[in-house]
Design an enzyme around this catalytic site. Structure first.
Site, PDB file in Angstrom:
ATOM      1  N   GLU A 159       6.267   0.495   7.250  1.00 19.59           N
ATOM      2  CA  GLU A 159       5.732   1.562   6.410  1.00 19.59           C
ATOM      3  C   GLU A 159       4.990   0.986   5.210  1.00 19.59           C
ATOM      4  O   GLU A 159       5.511   0.123   4.497  1.00 19.59           O
ATOM      5  CB  GLU A 159       6.912   2.425   5.934  1.00 19.59           C
ATOM      6  CG  GLU A 159       6.535   3.767   5.388  1.00 19.59           C
ATOM      7  CD  GLU A 159       5.963   4.734   6.423  1.00 19.59           C
ATOM      8  OE1 GLU A 159       6.581   4.939   7.475  1.00 19.59           O
ATOM      9  OE2 GLU A 159       4.869   5.269   6.169  1.00 19.59           O
ATOM     10  N   ASP A 160       3.782   1.443   5.017  1.00 18.64           N
ATOM     11  CA  ASP A 160       3.001   1.162   3.816  1.00 18.64           C
ATOM     12  C   ASP A 160       2.782  -0.328   3.535  1.00 18.64           C
ATOM     13  O   ASP A 160       2.903  -0.787   2.389  1.00 18.64           O
ATOM     14  CB  ASP A 160       3.619   1.899   2.609  1.00 18.64           C
ATOM     15  CG  ASP A 160       3.438   3.415   2.723  1.00 18.64           C
ATOM     16  OD1 ASP A 160       2.997   3.872   3.796  1.00 18.64           O
ATOM     17  OD2 ASP A 160       3.726   4.130   1.765  1.00 18.64           O
TER      18      ASP A 160
ATOM     19  N   ASP B  11       4.300   3.305  11.297  1.00 19.05           N
ATOM     20  CA  ASP B  11       4.188   4.747  11.104  1.00 19.05           C
ATOM     21  C   ASP B  11       2.814   5.152  10.580  1.00 19.05           C
ATOM     22  O   ASP B  11       2.280   6.188  10.966  1.00 19.05           O
ATOM     23  CB  ASP B  11       5.280   5.173  10.113  1.00 19.05           C
ATOM     24  CG  ASP B  11       5.313   6.662   9.895  1.00 19.05           C
ATOM     25  OD1 ASP B  11       5.142   7.403  10.877  1.00 19.05           O
ATOM     26  OD2 ASP B  11       5.511   7.085   8.742  1.00 19.05           O
ATOM     27  N   ASP B  12       2.235   4.341   9.709  1.00 20.95           N
ATOM     28  CA  ASP B  12       0.940   4.708   9.123  1.00 20.95           C
ATOM     29  C   ASP B  12      -0.166   4.675  10.166  1.00 20.95           C
ATOM     30  O   ASP B  12      -1.114   5.451  10.099  1.00 20.95           O
ATOM     31  CB  ASP B  12       0.598   3.768   7.959  1.00 20.95           C
ATOM     32  CG  ASP B  12       1.651   3.876   6.881  1.00 20.95           C
ATOM     33  OD1 ASP B  12       1.816   4.968   6.335  1.00 20.95           O
ATOM     34  OD2 ASP B  12       2.355   2.866   6.630  1.00 20.95           O
TER      35      ASP B  12
ATOM     36  N   ARG C 287       0.879  -1.197   0.000  1.00 22.84           N
ATOM     37  CA  ARG C 287       0.000   0.000   0.000  1.00 22.84           C
ATOM     38  C   ARG C 287       0.900   1.226   0.000  1.00 22.84           C
ATOM     39  O   ARG C 287       1.157   1.826   1.027  1.00 22.84           O
ATOM     40  CB  ARG C 287      -0.899  -0.056   1.232  1.00 22.84           C
ATOM     41  CG  ARG C 287      -2.085   0.833   1.222  1.00 22.84           C
ATOM     42  CD  ARG C 287      -1.764   2.305   1.529  1.00 22.84           C
ATOM     43  NE  ARG C 287      -1.550   2.620   2.926  1.00 22.84           N
ATOM     44  CZ  ARG C 287      -0.632   3.520   3.323  1.00 22.84           C
ATOM     45  NH1 ARG C 287       0.151   4.148   2.469  1.00 22.84           N
ATOM     46  NH2 ARG C 287      -0.487   3.784   4.603  1.00 22.84           N
TER      47      ARG C 287
ATOM     48  N   ASN D 223       1.088  15.581   8.243  1.00 22.07           N
ATOM     49  CA  ASN D 223       1.853  14.428   7.758  1.00 22.07           C
ATOM     50  C   ASN D 223       2.719  13.875   8.871  1.00 22.07           C
ATOM     51  O   ASN D 223       3.317  14.641   9.647  1.00 22.07           O
ATOM     52  CB  ASN D 223       2.722  14.850   6.569  1.00 22.07           C
ATOM     53  CG  ASN D 223       3.237  13.646   5.815  1.00 22.07           C
ATOM     54  OD1 ASN D 223       4.014  12.866   6.347  1.00 22.07           O
ATOM     55  ND2 ASN D 223       2.767  13.467   4.601  1.00 22.07           N
TER      56      ASN D 223
ATOM     57  N   ASN E  76      -2.609  10.600   0.599  1.00 17.18           N
ATOM     58  CA  ASN E  76      -1.474  10.958  -0.273  1.00 17.18           C
ATOM     59  C   ASN E  76      -1.455  10.061  -1.495  1.00 17.18           C
ATOM     60  O   ASN E  76      -1.988   8.948  -1.444  1.00 17.18           O
ATOM     61  CB  ASN E  76      -0.159  10.759   0.496  1.00 17.18           C
ATOM     62  CG  ASN E  76      -0.053  11.653   1.709  1.00 17.18           C
ATOM     63  OD1 ASN E  76      -0.388  12.810   1.649  1.00 17.18           O
ATOM     64  ND2 ASN E  76       0.419  11.094   2.814  1.00 17.18           N
TER      65      ASN E  76
HETATM   66  N1  LIG Z   1      -0.996  12.211   6.033  1.00 15.24           N
HETATM   67  C1  LIG Z   1      -0.299  11.207   6.509  1.00 15.24           C
HETATM   68  O1  LIG Z   1       0.655  11.371   7.275  1.00 15.24           O
HETATM   69  C2  LIG Z   1      -0.669   9.830   6.115  1.00 15.24           C
HETATM   70  C3  LIG Z   1      -1.549   9.597   5.112  1.00 15.24           C
HETATM   71  N2  LIG Z   1      -1.880   8.324   4.775  1.00 15.24           N
HETATM   72  C4  LIG Z   1      -2.746   8.160   3.624  1.00 15.24           C
HETATM   73  O2  LIG Z   1      -4.006   7.669   4.036  1.00 15.24           O
HETATM   74  C5  LIG Z   1      -4.522   6.838   3.025  1.00 15.24           C
HETATM   75  C6  LIG Z   1      -4.971   5.534   3.647  1.00 15.24           C
HETATM   76  O3  LIG Z   1      -3.880   4.899   4.263  1.00 15.24           O
HETATM   77  P1  LIG Z   1      -4.131   3.604   5.184  1.00 15.24           P
HETATM   78  O4  LIG Z   1      -5.210   3.864   6.149  1.00 15.24           O
HETATM   79  O5  LIG Z   1      -2.848   3.164   5.703  1.00 15.24           O
HETATM   80  O6  LIG Z   1      -4.658   2.593   4.072  1.00 15.24           O
HETATM   81  P2  LIG Z   1      -5.615   1.377   4.260  1.00 15.24           P
HETATM   82  O7  LIG Z   1      -5.591   0.609   3.011  1.00 15.24           O
HETATM   83  O8  LIG Z   1      -5.312   0.696   5.532  1.00 15.24           O
HETATM   84  O9  LIG Z   1      -7.064   2.048   4.429  1.00 15.24           O
HETATM   85  C7  LIG Z   1      -7.780   2.654   3.398  1.00 15.24           C
HETATM   86  C8  LIG Z   1      -9.220   2.752   3.857  1.00 15.24           C
HETATM   87  O10 LIG Z   1      -9.972   3.497   2.931  1.00 15.24           O
HETATM   88  C9  LIG Z   1     -11.128   2.760   2.592  1.00 15.24           C
HETATM   89  N3  LIG Z   1     -11.618   3.109   1.277  1.00 15.24           N
HETATM   90  C10 LIG Z   1     -11.053   2.846   0.078  1.00 15.24           C
HETATM   91  N4  LIG Z   1     -11.837   3.337  -0.917  1.00 15.24           N
HETATM   92  C11 LIG Z   1     -12.896   3.900  -0.312  1.00 15.24           C
HETATM   93  C12 LIG Z   1     -14.067   4.544  -0.783  1.00 15.24           C
HETATM   94  N5  LIG Z   1     -14.288   4.723  -2.094  1.00 15.24           N
HETATM   95  N6  LIG Z   1     -14.978   4.984   0.105  1.00 15.24           N
HETATM   96  C13 LIG Z   1     -14.760   4.831   1.428  1.00 15.24           C
HETATM   97  N7  LIG Z   1     -13.681   4.218   1.936  1.00 15.24           N
HETATM   98  C14 LIG Z   1     -12.771   3.765   1.079  1.00 15.24           C
HETATM   99  C15 LIG Z   1     -10.686   1.327   2.675  1.00 15.24           C
HETATM  100  O11 LIG Z   1     -11.803   0.489   2.760  1.00 15.24           O
HETATM  101  P3  LIG Z   1     -11.651  -1.080   2.401  1.00 15.24           P
HETATM  102  O12 LIG Z   1     -10.660  -1.624   3.369  1.00 15.24           O
HETATM  103  O13 LIG Z   1     -13.025  -1.586   2.600  1.00 15.24           O
HETATM  104  O14 LIG Z   1     -11.160  -1.096   0.996  1.00 15.24           O
HETATM  105  C16 LIG Z   1      -9.871   1.390   3.955  1.00 15.24           C
HETATM  106  O15 LIG Z   1     -10.723   1.369   5.076  1.00 15.24           O
HETATM  107  C17 LIG Z   1      -3.422   6.683   1.967  1.00 15.24           C
HETATM  108  O16 LIG Z   1      -3.696   7.553   0.906  1.00 15.24           O
HETATM  109  C18 LIG Z   1      -2.181   7.146   2.667  1.00 15.24           C
HETATM  110  O17 LIG Z   1      -1.266   7.756   1.783  1.00 15.24           O
HETATM  111  C19 LIG Z   1      -1.407   7.239   5.453  1.00 15.24           C
HETATM  112  C20 LIG Z   1      -0.517   7.413   6.451  1.00 15.24           C
HETATM  113  C21 LIG Z   1      -0.036   8.732   6.819  1.00 15.24           C
HETATM  114  C1  LIG Z   2       2.740   9.720   4.760  1.00 16.11           C
HETATM  115  C2  LIG Z   2       2.585   8.280   4.754  1.00 16.11           C
HETATM  116  O1  LIG Z   2       3.193   7.590   5.545  1.00 16.11           O
HETATM  117  C3  LIG Z   2       1.698   7.678   3.811  1.00 16.11           C
HETATM  118  O2  LIG Z   2       0.999   8.374   3.088  1.00 16.11           O
HETATM  119  O3  LIG Z   2       1.669   6.444   3.766  1.00 16.11           O
HETATM  120 MG   LIG Z   3       3.227   5.555   4.973  1.00 14.50          MG
END
Ligand SMILES: NC(=O)C1=CN([C@@H]2O[C@H](COP(=O)(O)OP(=O)(O)OC[C@H]3O[C@@H](n4cnc5c(N)ncnc54)[C@H](OP(=O)(O)O)[C@@H]3O)[C@@H](O)[C@H]2O)C=CC1
Ligand SMILES: CC(=O)C(=O)O
Ligand SMILES: [Mg+2]
Length: 617
Positions: A284-285, A307-308, A194, A491, A447
């Protein structure tokens, strides 16, 4: 005669090799992991630049100073004549770097320039990055690093980390031994499933650990040779990559189940065997099915965090704490709706619950204030499959999928997007938030930029400029009603470098949740009125370095107080102690202080002309 020459040549080579072997074994003996780590004896600190002679000196990015070698250094090191006559200070070189970067139009070309500089001259790279964080973070990190990962097969040049494949199962330790640095303190590892919000990029995900660890040094001054980026290549389920001739990873579907788990177990154990129990391993990811499981499995056994889940939680909490100053509401008075219920969202929710409990409400009450929806709609109790901590937030409700309807029904004061779904916060959703709240809090954390749930400009435009906003990737300044806003970047880069610095320097074995609360509070405390006034919930990016030092000092203090630190004696002045361990990106003398000219230098040259100071003749 030829035979004699070749014999003497091979004798010289043998001597060099023996020297290398000797110095390597010396390094190992200095860094013996069975003894407590002594930060004065790490390899980087005992490396003597003057031992590396000739062109090898220029080819070593840790030693190379470009045209910054003095005449004495050039002569003594045997590099005189290998470079043009001009001497350039590091400051002059930095100016040239900035001009070069500006000359590139495409962000990916800027990324490549920086990557090449990293390969060529480490100190110059890190000084450039550290002193120009606002401009360069979007290049080495989100959003451009996402593009770099998507093109990784095309742009891959030289090793910046280790690729360990599922085929290495049974031999992971042997692969680790190929990493030349014997004293690694911090690892960022991904399995590429991811990558940001870009999905499964397999081995191309390596760009992320490289970028994150560059920030360890740029934002917390952790020594670069103490850092190791690792990509666990277990295959990819990305069909396009599997068919892409430029793909650099294993061309097979992802290993899962027992095979994957055994590989990960072996990896963790091999890290400890090679680098010691207190080596920090940042996940990470990873895909969400593995991210939670692995965190729970390893957090009390290894020095690790995700980290996420945890870093993102802390940066979001910091933003919420800062926003209290605008709304006058405590966290426990907010109602949360998360769009996305994966690693990031659940991590934030869990930490918010802890923060609410500290404000005096019960865990159950806190969880009740948090609603979540994902691709299947509202997270509800009678869902057949709930992921990890989703059960804590599942409600007795129909599995409603209409987002706008949910906003109007739940009436959240805080809307947090972590769904990797660009544009999910439509004008209707934002209008609804503005009609419910005087100051709606909207975090579009996904992101890279194209995956953000809304842009900064949209957030202001559709809430009559009343929004309290942040985003995971940077947006340009917002113009609304004649005023210019500069929203901050929510972030985890505000968090993980400082946490890592504190954990490493205290020799902490297990990373507890309290450290992320400390980090969140520290970042929030550093937000000034002028930041809030221009629409930012965070200190400027250029201030992260100071935040990292404060976070690390507080973690050190906590760790010694609670018996979690293992580096003794306890330093009395924590800040002074950690400052003494930091990486310096300034050029240093390449010759020992005691160095004097040999009686008859091989090359006779007029001394450096001090009048101009920039010319070597
Ligand atoms: N700003 C920051 O510091 C950070 C930002 N992020 C960003 O956050 C985002 C998610 O990361 P992460 O939580 O680790 O990823 P995950 O894959 O763990 O979670 C994504 C979530 O979004 C849901 N989802 C996907 N598509 C839809 C939709 N169309 N409608 C509603 N829900 C949806 C998924 O549902 P389902 O599981 O049912 O598919 C899942 O619950 C990424 O873009 C990442 O870059 C992450 C970490 C840090
Ligand atoms: C910032 C970060 O860790 C992410 O988007 O996955
Ligand atoms: Mg990350």
């Amino acid at each position: 005669m030829f035979a004699a020459f070749s014999k003497s040549l091979s004798a010289t080579r043998t001597l060099q090799i023996n020297k290398a072997v000797l110095s390597e074994s010396l390094r190992f003996s200095l860094c013996n992991k069975d003894t407590k780590r002594d930060y004065h004896e790490v390899v980087g600190d005992v490396l003597t630049p003057s031992q590396v002679m000739g062109i090898d000196h220029l080819r070593d990015p840790r030693l190379n100073k470009g045209l910054g070698f003095t005449l004495a250094e050039r002569q003594a090191l045997g590099i005189h004549g290998l470079q043009p006559a001009r001497y350039k200070s590091q400051e002059e070189q930095l100016e040239l770097c900035k001009i070069s970067i500006e000359n590139y139009q495409e962000p990916l070309n800027k990324y490549l320039y920086l990557s090449e500089l990293h390969d060529r001259n480490e100190k110059l790279f890190f000084r450039l990055l550290s002193e120009n964080i606002e401009q360069l973070l979007p290049i080495v990190y989100t959003p451009t690093v996402g593009l770099a990962c998507q093109r990784f097969g095309l742009i891959y040049r030289r090793p910046h980390g280790l690729f360990i494949t599922i085929n290495d199962k049974g031999h992971v330790y042997d692969v680790l031994r190929n990493w030349p640095e014997p004293d690694v303190h911090a690892i960022v590892v991904t399995d590429g499933e991811r990558i940001l919000g870009l999905g499964d990029l397999g081995a191309c995900g390596m760009g992320i650990p490289i970028g994150k660890l560059a920030l360890y040094t740029a934002l917390a001054r952790i020594k670069p040779h103490h850092c190791l980026p690792i990509c666990l290549d277990v295959g990819t389920d990305n069909e396009a990559l599997l068919e892409d001739p430029t793909y650099i990873g294993l061309r097979q579907k992802r290993a899962r189940g027992a095979e994957y788990d055994e590989f990960l177990d072996e990896f963790m154990a091999a890290i400890v065997k090679r680098y010691g129990q207190d080596t920090l391993i940042q996940f990470e990811d990873f895909g969400n099915a593995n991210a939670f499981r692995l965190l729970e499995k390893y957090r009390n056994k290894y020095c690790t965090f995700n980290d996420d889940i945890q870093g993102t939680a802390a940066v979001a909490l910091a933003g919420l704490l800062a926003s209290n100053r605008k709304t006058g509401k405590k966290i426990s008075e907010q109602v949360f709706l998360f769009f996305g219920a994966g690693g990031a969202a659940l991590g934030i929710a869990d930490l918010c619950v802890k923060a609410m409990e500290r404000e005096g409400i019960s865990e159950a009450e806190a969880r009740n204030r948090i609603w979540m929806m994902d691709i299947d709609g509202l997270v509800v109790k009678n869902r057949s499959h709930l992921l990890g901590h989703q059960t804590f937030y599942a409600k007795d409700h129909s599995p409603e999928k209409d987002f706008l309807k949910l906003v109007n029904e739940i009436r959240p004061s805080v809307l947090i997007g972590a769904s990797a779904t660009g544009g999910a916060f439509t004008p209707d959703i934002l209008h609804a938030m503005a009609s419910i709240n005087r100051h709606p809090i909207v975090f579009a954390l996904s992101n890279p930029t194209a995956k953000a749930e809304c842009t900064a400009q949209q957030a202001y435009d559709h809430t009559e400029g009343r929004v309290i906003f942040c985003s995971g990737s940077p947006f340009p300044d917002v113009n609304y009603d004649g005023k210019v806003y500069h929203p901050g970047q929510g972030n985890n880069a505000y968090i993980f470098p400082g946490v890592a610095l504190g954990v490493i320097l205290a020799g902490i074995h297990h990373i507890i949740e309290d450290y992320f609360i400390i980090a969140a509070q520290t970042v929030a405390d550093n937000v000034k009125e002028e930041d809030l006034a221009k629409g930012s919930l965070y200190p400027p990016l250029g201030y992260i370095n100071e935040c990292s030092l404060q976070i690390a000092s507080l973690i050190l203090k906590d760790a010694y107080k609670n018996g979690k630190a293992t580096v003794y004696p306890e330093p009395e002045d924590k800040r002074k102690f950690l400052e003494s361990k930091l990486y310096s990106h300034f050029y240093e003398d390449s010759l020992p202080k005691t160095w004097t000219w040999p009686e008859s230098p091989k090359i006779k040259t007029r001394p450096l002309q001090r009048k101009t100071k920039t010319t070597v003749t």
